[in-house]
Write an enzyme that holds these catalytic residues in place. Structure first.
Site, PDB file in Angstrom:
ATOM      1  N   GLU A  76       0.815  -1.209   0.000  1.00 15.91           N
ATOM      2  CA  GLU A  76       0.000   0.000   0.000  1.00 15.91           C
ATOM      3  C   GLU A  76       0.855   1.268   0.000  1.00 15.91           C
ATOM      4  O   GLU A  76       0.522   2.243  -0.664  1.00 15.91           O
ATOM      5  CB  GLU A  76      -0.918  -0.032   1.236  1.00 15.91           C
ATOM      6  CG  GLU A  76      -2.004   1.020   1.261  1.00 15.91           C
ATOM      7  CD  GLU A  76      -3.070   0.823   0.198  1.00 15.91           C
ATOM      8  OE1 GLU A  76      -3.135  -0.259  -0.408  1.00 15.91           O
ATOM      9  OE2 GLU A  76      -3.836   1.789  -0.033  1.00 15.91           O
ATOM     10  N   ASP A  77       1.958   1.239   0.717  1.00 12.38           N
ATOM     11  CA  ASP A  77       2.689   2.484   0.978  1.00 12.38           C
ATOM     12  C   ASP A  77       4.065   2.601   0.329  1.00 12.38           C
ATOM     13  O   ASP A  77       4.751   3.594   0.531  1.00 12.38           O
ATOM     14  CB  ASP A  77       2.859   2.680   2.492  1.00 12.38           C
ATOM     15  CG  ASP A  77       1.521   2.886   3.188  1.00 12.38           C
ATOM     16  OD1 ASP A  77       0.578   3.312   2.503  1.00 12.38           O
ATOM     17  OD2 ASP A  77       1.424   2.604   4.397  1.00 12.38           O
TER      18      ASP A  77
END
Ligand code: MN
Length: 493
Positions: A76-77
């Site tokens: 996600e990051d």
């Protein structure tokens, strides 16, 4: 600030070279991936991954789940993909990370309606597919709650509410008292800072007064138990958690003198028989309060909690609670489902362990995986890493959960269509349906809805007869009977 050594030091079970190697390499991979990233609190991002892993290790989960915790925010990051995680760590760990990423995308919209919240919890569990994904998510949430102060006040409140409404009941259902208790107190602190401070002060003051007395009791009881040759694994003074104390105070006009279990003694002994013998010794030494003996060993709480509680007049006539339990009962109370894997004994009541109420009887009967758990547990014995591998959540396998555009959760059977959805929302909406959108895109009415999709039903202004064709693909009895009724009315059937 913690390091990977902190996580390794807190591993429960054997610290084998293989486990250590896996955890270290997950850490190095994650540190590299999050390099240069900071949390809102100003800390290096890797601290979040490390704390999540530490929370997982603390409740006794294995190295794969801990590694999943270290890697959980990467897809996600960062620029690193799930594929790269799979190439490096294999399919199982990648599956756990993917599960956490997917869960992170569900909007847990707030409402006061209990039915909606219960559906939300079910959906959350169903979407997780594997119980280890839920545990990583709980560990992740715990650290986010611990660092919540770095976020704007509005957001703090929203996240604290969501934690109390969704994550706390899930931790409770999984029997993880340790995480449940910490999440509750942190939520309470942000939702109601005034009462939190009030209760915390009250408790600290009271505990200060009772401390000497508790120490004296521990000393006296140790002596008595020794005389009777009962092995004491642990004996210590404990206080009630802040939020739990607050709830109890509210039921007793905020009068702290009416709370008998504010502070007490906990005694851990080896066997169940020792628990009852210890109870006898405690009562011989200190007079018990009538009607305050609770035997949760013979009659466990719905979530499986076992222990004996009694309230006695301690030294100088001071009232205090004594809790007696075995090490296993203690571990299960604190670490829940995680602790169950570590014990290789038959006869555990898995169903009551999950706290499904009578209302959910049909669901309860459907818990095939719970039965599977019992079988695997017998077969695989203490090798809990291997045991956990088969631990998929499929007790909601035949259910899907879809959202209305307003965020209401609609519970449907597998392969349900927008027509089933429409009739489940309201018969009027079913009868007037002319089209449907899924996540904003038009779909045919026989479209098969998937978990967590947002369904919008397009309705005609004028009431019109349903199409006979709908009977072909409607899945629910509810939809079918409404369609037939409407068609009969129109003289079609
Ligand atoms: Mn996270």
């Amino acid at each position: 600030m913690i390091t990977i050594e902190t996580v390794l030091k807190n591993l429960r079970g054997a610290r084998t070279p293989e486990r250590e190697k896996l955890i270290r390499s997950a850490f190095e991979f994650s540190e590299q991936a999050h390099k240069g990233q900071k949390r809102k609190s100003g800390e290096d991002y890797i601290q979040h991954a490390l704390h999540t892993a530490l929370n997982i290790a603390h409740i006794g989960m294995g190295s794969k789940t801990i590694s999943g915790g270290l890697l959980h925010d990467i897809p996600e990051d960062t620029n690193i993909t799930l594929k790269e995680i799979e190439d490096k760590f294999g399919r199982e760990i990648a599956f756990l990370v993917d599960g956490v990423t997917k869960l992170g995308k569900i909007k847990l919209r707030g409402t006061k309606e209990e039915l909606y919240l219960e559906n939300l919890r079910k959906m959350f569990l169903a979407m997780a597919e594997d119980i280890r994904v839920v545990i990583i998510k709980l560990a992740d949430r715990l650290h986010n709650m611990e660092t919540l102060g770095a976020l704007p006040p509005e957001k703090q409140k929203r996240i604290a509410r969501e934690t109390l409404d969704v994550f706390v009941p899930i931790a409770n259902r999984l029997g993880i008292g340790e995480i449940k208790g910490r999440l509750e107190d942190l939520s309470f602190k942000h939702l109601d800072p005034e009462n939190y401070a009030l209760v915390k002060n009250l408790e600290e003051k009271e505990f200060g007064i009772r401390k000497k007395n508790l120490e004296k009791t521990i000393h006296e009881l140790k002596k008595e138990l020794q005389k009777s040759n009962i092995e004491v694994l642990d004996i210590y003074g404990r206080t009630k958690r802040i939020y739990r104390l607050f709830l109890k105070l509210q039921r007793h006009d905020m009068d702290i003198d009416k709370i008998y279990d504010l502070a007490g003694i906990r005694i851990i002994v080896p066997e169940v028989a020792d628990c009852y013998e210890t109870l006898g010794i405690v009562h011989k030494k200190y007079r018990p309060l009538v009607g305050r003996i609770k035997d949760y060993i013979s009659l466990p709480k719905p979530n499986g909690y076992q222990s004996i509680h009694t309230t006695v007049f301690g030294p100088e006539g001071k009232i205090m609670e004594v809790q007696i339990r075995t090490q296993r009962m203690h571990d299960e109370a604190e670490f829940g489902i995680a602790a169950h894997w570590a014990y290789n004994e038959k006869g555990t009541n898995w169903k009551s362990f999950f706290g499904f109420s009578k209302k959910e009887k049909t669901l309860d009967e459907d818990l095939t995986w719970v039965r599977q758990l019992q079988e695997w547990q017998g077969e695989l014995g203490k090798d809990n890493e291997e045991f956990i591998e088969g631990l998929k959540i499929d007790f909601f396998k035949n259910h899907i959960f879809a959202f209305t555009p307003h965020g209401d959760v609609i519970d449907l059977p597998e392969d349900a269509t927008p027509i089933d959805f429409a009739y489940k929302v309201h018969s009027e909406i079913g009868d007037r349906a002319v089209g449907a959108k899924v996540n904003g895109k038009m779909v045919p009415l026989d479209y098969k809805i998937k978990n967590a999709e947002v369904i919008e039903i397009i309705t005609a202004k004028e009431r019109k007869a349903p199409s006979q064709d709908w009977l072909r693909f409607a899945r629910t009895t509810l939809a079918k009977s409404h369609i037939k009724k409407a068609l009969k009315k129109e003289g079609v059937l």
